[in-house]
Structures are given as structure tokens and as C-alpha cells.
Design a protein around this motif. Structure first.
Motif, mmCIF file in Angstrom:
data_model
loop_
_atom_site.group_PDB
_atom_site.id
_atom_site.type_symbol
_atom_site.label_atom_id
_atom_site.label_comp_id
_atom_site.label_asym_id
_atom_site.label_seq_id
_atom_site.Cartn_x
_atom_site.Cartn_y
_atom_site.Cartn_z
ATOM 1 N N ARG A 133 42.283 35.918 51.713
ATOM 2 C CA ARG A 133 41.296 36.358 50.728
ATOM 3 C C ARG A 133 41.936 36.210 49.343
ATOM 4 N NH1 ARG A 133 36.459 39.837 49.842
ATOM 5 N NH2 ARG A 133 36.535 40.060 47.591
ATOM 6 N N ARG A 134 41.339 35.373 48.515
ATOM 7 C CA ARG A 134 41.912 35.114 47.190
ATOM 8 C C ARG A 134 40.889 35.381 46.103
ATOM 9 N NH1 ARG A 134 46.657 31.240 47.134
ATOM 10 N NH2 ARG A 134 47.354 31.335 49.296
ATOM 11 N N GLY A 135 41.333 35.339 44.854
ATOM 12 C CA GLY A 135 40.431 35.492 43.724
ATOM 13 C C GLY A 135 39.610 34.226 43.506
ATOM 14 N N ALA A 136 38.701 34.311 42.530
ATOM 15 C CA ALA A 136 37.755 33.214 42.296
ATOM 16 C C ALA A 136 38.443 31.910 41.933
ATOM 17 C CB ALA A 136 36.794 33.621 41.177
ATOM 18 N N LEU A 141 45.465 37.797 45.340
ATOM 19 C CA LEU A 141 45.101 39.087 44.730
ATOM 20 C C LEU A 141 46.272 40.042 44.918
ATOM 21 C CD1 LEU A 141 41.459 39.133 46.126
ATOM 22 C CD2 LEU A 141 42.102 38.946 43.703
ATOM 23 N N LEU A 197 42.121 42.736 41.946
ATOM 24 C CA LEU A 197 41.011 43.158 42.805
ATOM 25 C C LEU A 197 40.658 44.606 42.458
ATOM 26 C CD1 LEU A 197 39.188 42.695 45.374
ATOM 27 C CD2 LEU A 197 41.031 43.808 46.659
ATOM 28 N N LYS A 228 30.158 34.534 38.466
ATOM 29 C CA LYS A 228 30.306 34.290 39.903
ATOM 30 C C LYS A 228 31.575 34.922 40.478
ATOM 31 C CE LYS A 228 27.687 30.187 41.003
ATOM 32 N NZ LYS A 228 27.741 28.763 40.734
ATOM 33 N N ALA A 229 32.548 35.181 39.606
ATOM 34 C CA ALA A 229 33.841 35.704 40.080
ATOM 35 C C ALA A 229 33.738 37.141 40.574
ATOM 36 C CB ALA A 229 34.874 35.615 38.961
ATOM 37 N N ALA A 231 32.044 38.576 42.781
ATOM 38 C CA ALA A 231 32.040 38.725 44.242
ATOM 39 C C ALA A 231 33.452 38.676 44.822
ATOM 40 C CB ALA A 231 31.183 37.626 44.855
ATOM 41 N N SER A 232 34.338 37.910 44.199
ATOM 42 C CA SER A 232 35.695 37.789 44.743
ATOM 43 C C SER A 232 36.626 38.890 44.254
ATOM 44 C CB SER A 232 36.321 36.452 44.326
ATOM 45 O OG SER A 232 35.433 35.407 44.513
ATOM 46 N N HIS A 233 36.211 39.612 43.208
ATOM 47 C CA HIS A 233 37.153 40.552 42.587
ATOM 48 C C HIS A 233 36.738 42.012 42.690
ATOM 49 C CE1 HIS A 233 39.871 37.555 40.746
ATOM 50 N NE2 HIS A 233 38.803 36.780 40.895
ATOM 51 N N GLU A 253 30.961 43.553 51.340
ATOM 52 C CA GLU A 253 32.126 43.892 50.507
ATOM 53 C C GLU A 253 32.192 45.401 50.295
ATOM 54 O OE1 GLU A 253 34.294 41.825 49.866
ATOM 55 O OE2 GLU A 253 33.409 39.828 49.731
#
Ligand code: F6P
Length: 540
Positions: A133-136, A141, A197, A228-229, A231-233, A253
Motif C-alpha cells: 500500500r503506497r501513496g498516490a 507511507l 497517511l 485524487k490523492a 483516497a491513497s492518503h 478505507e
């Protein structure tokens, strides 16, 4: 209401001829230390330096019996509806039950759901740690920022610091709670959005401070990495899926928990996600196991040798008979430095109440003011007052035989300092109890100022070392102490209506301009001053 005060046990207790001197109690009873030293799990608890004797202990136990503390412990641990004002169970013990056992909450087995969430947490943590699982932007993270307040902050923050030797290499956790912009600003000042995160932790997901900080954090990510980022953060921990969705965090999430988990009891729930990210799932599970160990011990040990019940009773004695207003908790452990702050919410939000379950006012004192700082720092700050001041402040000392995991081995430099730390704790407890008489003070000017009356109560809690399990044991021990005291006082330790009014008034004031007269003269005057100074005057 016919509360505890109408029972013979209580009237006898408050009228008892109190023992006069701790030193005297030691002099007349050679078996005192043995009798008043209790074990629970890996904790050893010496109650002998409290102003209690066999007779007082018997009377306190009679009070516990009248209040039926044993049955109340059973009801709590069986998931009965004990939070009567909110009509629900206080099921936090289910959160730490081992997999494969049932965990009843209000008649429903919640264990499958609890373990399902724990499994999701472990898998998510594994993904973050491994880089799956990584950032955008594809960065790992490595900075976790927990945004939450009260129970959604104090437990995980305290435990993350306490478990410092278990911090996962390459990860760092920070905790932002205050709506003061300085808190988030300070936290983010050296962080890189690409590797950060955010865990937005809020049981209700309506807490103004948390949502305000989360919005600013969201803007920080959007400003650096684009919409958009998000969702990843961002992930969320909450019981309120709709509000989380509304904030823009998707269901998958969000890590859920349940309304029967009180905020201040939520550490072993998904509220511990940031902690698990910081220390790994093994340490988190060991902490949960330590809590469960204590739950089982408290359930199965008879009152006279039950450390939680006996500590609760000593607290009742100090508060209701000796009249002590406050209680200090002094961990002789840098890593436990946030433990007093954590206990403040646990104890004061639980038992800071004056209305009993049937609506009648409590005709006696309830929860004490809890405060503290780690030793030895406290010795160079406020401990003067505890030794020689005019108020009696009972102390809980907490110390460990060995330095934290991962420090230099026995005989090394950490060990020498650790020895100093531990022996200082023993010296403090000893000085408080036995003091120093006029005869022991060297003759000279101001000799009276060097006299210590002693006779000041303290309890010493020790364990070999501050492992994750021992941390869990300490937390659960204090939870049970608070619960038993609430039962005896006839109050509900699981609601917190006392924090609501200030929140409502803050909302009302949000719309109040400088000329708003809908408040009171003092607030009106301060509002006028505020609007004057925040809109350009020098603020004088
Ligand atoms: O401080 C009051 C309180 O209601 C606590 O009981 C709770 O732990 C805290 O607010 C945070 O609430 P939430 O987790 O819902 O944001």
C-alpha cells in the motif's frame, strides 16, 4: 434512592476510628507487607503504605459486598447493558478476547465481527509496512498522522510512546488532537505529503476539532498531490460510516467499531490502528492479551486478593474517609509519560459525576482529580507539596525492575541509570510514609523546615519490564478500578454528558457577533474584546 450510604457497611466505614500512623501500623504488624502485597498478571502491587489496617480492609470489603462488586464485574465482562443512561453495554473487554472464544455484547456474540476488523487492520498494516500500500505518487507511507481527540487520541498516543522499543523501523506516528492550528501545523512542518497517511479517528465522526483538522489535512494533501490523492492518503476509524463517506473516505478505507465501545475504552478497537501501524500487529496483540489476562483475573479472584477491587477500595478510603481530593499517578518510566494524561480521561470522564443512576445526587464525594508526571522529573517539580504541603495527595507509583526492551544490557550504562530511577521511586514512597522526625534532623537553624511528617499514603505497582502485555495489564487494571468505584458510588462510569454543554455553547458562539447580547455579560464583554482584537487592534 437507597444507595450505599444507607448501608451499615458504609456508615460503619465512615465512622471508623482511623488508624493514626502508617509507621505505627508497620511497627505493630510484622505480616503487613505480605498481607497487603497483591499480584495480578505480571504486576505486583504493594498497598502496605496506605493508612489501612485489617479492620479497615474488612470494612471496605463489606462495602464491596453490599455494592455487589463481584456481580457488577461479571455483568461488565459478560456484555450486559451496564451503561444504563445510554441503554447499552460497555463491551470493551470483548475487544481483547482471544480468537475462537465468544464475546457477548447485550446477548449477541460480537467476537466474529471484532476479529474480522482486527484481521483487516493487520492486513492493512502489513500492506503499509511492506509497501504494497503506497501513496498516490508511489512513495512508501512512512509517516502516520492520527487525527482524533479524547479517547480517539489519548490511548493510542500514550501506548505508542510507551511501546517505543517496539516502534517499527522506518515508520513514525504523530498524533494531532487540538483544534489550535499550531498542533497540526507543528506536526506537518517537516512531513512530506507523498509519504504521509492520515488516520482520522473519531467514534462519532462529528467531533468539531477532529473534522476541522481533518479538512485542513485534506487540503494539504490536495494542494500538494491533487484531489485524487485523497483516497491513497486517508483512512478513517469510526462507528459512523455515513459521516465518513460524506467526508470523502470510501467504505473500504474505514475501520469500524461499535457504539458499545466507549471512547476512553477504545484503545484495543480499530481506534488503535495508528498504534498498530507504529508498533506492529504482534505488539498490539500482546497488549490486547495483557488486557484480557487482567479481565479474567479480575473476574475470578476473590475480592480480598483481587488487586483491582482492593485498589478501588483503597481509593474509596482515601476519597470518602480520609477526604483526599486528588490522586497523583507517578510512573517512574519516561516511556509511560502520557499515562497520567490517559488516566485523567479514563478516571475523570468516567467517575467525575454527581448524579447517581436513579437521578439522585451523590451524598458523598465521587471521582478524585487525577494528575501526575513521570519520575524523577516530578520530584523536581511538585513533589515538594506531596511531602510537606497541607493537602494529602495519595500517590500511585509505577516502576519496572529492568529498563525498556532493547536498551543496553544489565550492568551497562542504561542499567545504572535505570537503577537510579527505580530506587528513587522506592525512596519517594518510603519518605512519604515514614517521613523524618525532629530527632533525625541535624540541629541548626530552620530545623523545623526539614521535618517530614510522613504518614502520606502511596501504592507501589511494579513489573519486571514495560512490555506490550504489561502495558495492556496496567490499562485494564485501572479500567477495573474505575468501574468498581463507579459501582460503589452508584454512578454510571460509561456516559459523559458533562462534556456536552461546553461543546453546544461553543457552537452557539460561532454565530455570535460583537454585539450579540444573547449570552451573559461576561461572555458578551469578552466577545466584544475578541472581535475588537482579532480584527486589527493590537490586542493590548
Ligand atoms: O471529550 C468528549 C468525548 O466525547 C470523549 O468521550 C471522546 O473520547 C471524545 O469526545 C472524542 O470523540 P470522538 O471519538 O467521537 O471524536
Amino acid at each position: 434512592m437507597t444507595g450505599i450510604e444507607t448501608s451499615k457497611a458504609w456508615t460503619d466505614l465512615v465512622a471508623v476510628d482511623r488508624p493514626r500512623s502508617i509507621a505505627g501500623l508497620f511497627a505493630t504488624d510484622p505480616g503487613r507487607v505480605e498481607k497487603l502485597t497483591l499480584s495480578i498478571g505480571d504486576l505486583v502491587i504493594d498497598l502496605s503504605k496506605n493508612l489501612i489496617d485489617d479492620h479497615v480492609v474488612a470494612m471496605l470489603l463489606a462495602v464491596a459486598e453490599v455494592a455487589d462488586a463481584e456481580a457488577a464485574i461479571g455483568r461488565l465482562l459478560d456484555g450486559s447493558v451496564v451503561n444504563l443512561t445510554e441503554g447499552r453495554a460497555a463491551g470493551h473487554a470483548v475487544l481483547r478476547r482471544p480468537a475462537g472464544t465468544r464475546g457477548m455484547v447485550d446477548g449477541v456474540d460480537m467476537a466474529p465481527e471484532v476479529h474480522g476488523v482486527l484481521a483487516r487492520m493487520r492486513s492493512f498494516v502489513g500492506d503499509v509496512h511492506s509497501g504494497r500500500r503506497r501513496g498516490a505518487t508511489g512513495h512508501r507511507l512512512t509517516s502516520i498522522v492520527n487525527i482524533g481527540i479524547g479517547g480517539s487520541d489519548l490511548g493510542p498516543r500514550m501506548a505508542y510512546e510507551a511501546l517505543r522499543p517496539h516502534h517499527v523501523e522506518g515508520m513514525r506516528c504523530r498524533f494531532v488532537s487540538n483544534v489550535d492550528p499550531a498542533d497540526l501545523e507543528d506536526c506537518l512542518s517537516d512531513l512530506d505529503p507523498a509519504s504521509t497517511l492520515f488516520v482520522v479517528a473519531s467514534k462519532t465522526f462529528t467531533t468539531a476539532e477532529t473534522l476541522a483538522n481533518a479538512r485542513v489535512a485534506r487540503n494539504w494533501i490536495v494542494g500538494a498531490l491533487g484531489e485524487k490523492a485523497v483516497a491513497s492518503h486517508f483512512v478513517a476509524v469510526s462507528t459512523n460510516a455515513a459521516a465518513v463517506r460524506n467526508f470523502g473516505i470510501a467504505d473500504d478505507e474505514m475501520f469500524p467499531f461499535w457504539d458499545w465501545v466507549g471512547g476512553r475504552y477504545s484503545l484495543p478497537s480499530a481506534i488503535g490502528l495508528s498504534l498498530m501501524l507504529g508498533v506492529g500487529s504482534d505488539a498490539f496483540d500482546q497488549m490486547r492479551a495483557g488486557m484480557h489476562l487482567i479481565d479474567e483475573a479480575v473476574r475470578s479472584t476473590p475480592a480480598h486478593s483481587n488487586a483491582a477491587v482492593m485498589m478501588a477500595l483503597v481509593g474509596i478510603w482515601n476519597r470518602n474517609v480520609l477526604g483526599c481530593v486528588s490522586k497523583a499517578v507517578l510512573p517512574y518510566s519516561h516511556d509511560l509519560r502520557r499515562f497520567p494524561a490517559y488516566l485523567q480521561q479514563l478516571d475523570m470522564e468516567s467517575n467525575g459525576k454527581s448524579t447517581r443512576l436513579d437521578g439522585s445526587p451523590a451524598p458523598y464525594e465521587t471521582g478524585p482529580i487525577v494528575w501526575g508526571e513521570p519520575g524523577t522529573n516530578s520530584q523536581h517539580a511538585f513533589v515538594q507539596l506531596i511531602h510537606q504541603g497541607t493537602s494529602i495527595v495519595p500517590v500511585d507509583f509505577i516502576g519496572f525492575a529492568e529498563p525498556a526492551d532493547g536498551m543496553s544490557p544489565v550492568g551497562g550504562p542504561d542499567d545504572v541509570r535505570h537503577r537510579t530511577l527505580f530506587l528513587n521511586m522506592l525512596a519517594q514512597s518510603r519518605a512519604l510514609a515514614f517521613g523524618r522526625s525532629r530527632d533525625e534532623v541535624p540541629a541548626g537553624p530552620f530545623a523545623d523546615h526539614r521535618v517530614f511528617a510522613g504518614n502520606r499514603p502511596s501504592t507501589v505497582i511494579v513489573a519486571r519490564r514495560l512490555s506490550p502485555s504489561v502495558l495492556g495489564q496496567l490499562v485494564a487494571l485501572y479500567e477495573h478500578i474505575v468501574h468498581v468505584q463507579g459501582v460503589i458510588w452508584g454512578i454510571n462510569s460509561f456516559d459523559q454528558f458533562g462534556v456536552e454543554l461546553g461543546k453546544e455553547m461553543a457552537l452557539d458562539l460561532a454565530d455570535a457577533g460583537p454585539n450579540d447580547r444573547g449570552t451573559d455579560p461576561s461572555t458578551h464583554s469578552l466577545l466584544r474584546w475578541y472581535h475588537g482584537s482579532s480584527s486589527g487592534s493590537d490586542g493590548g
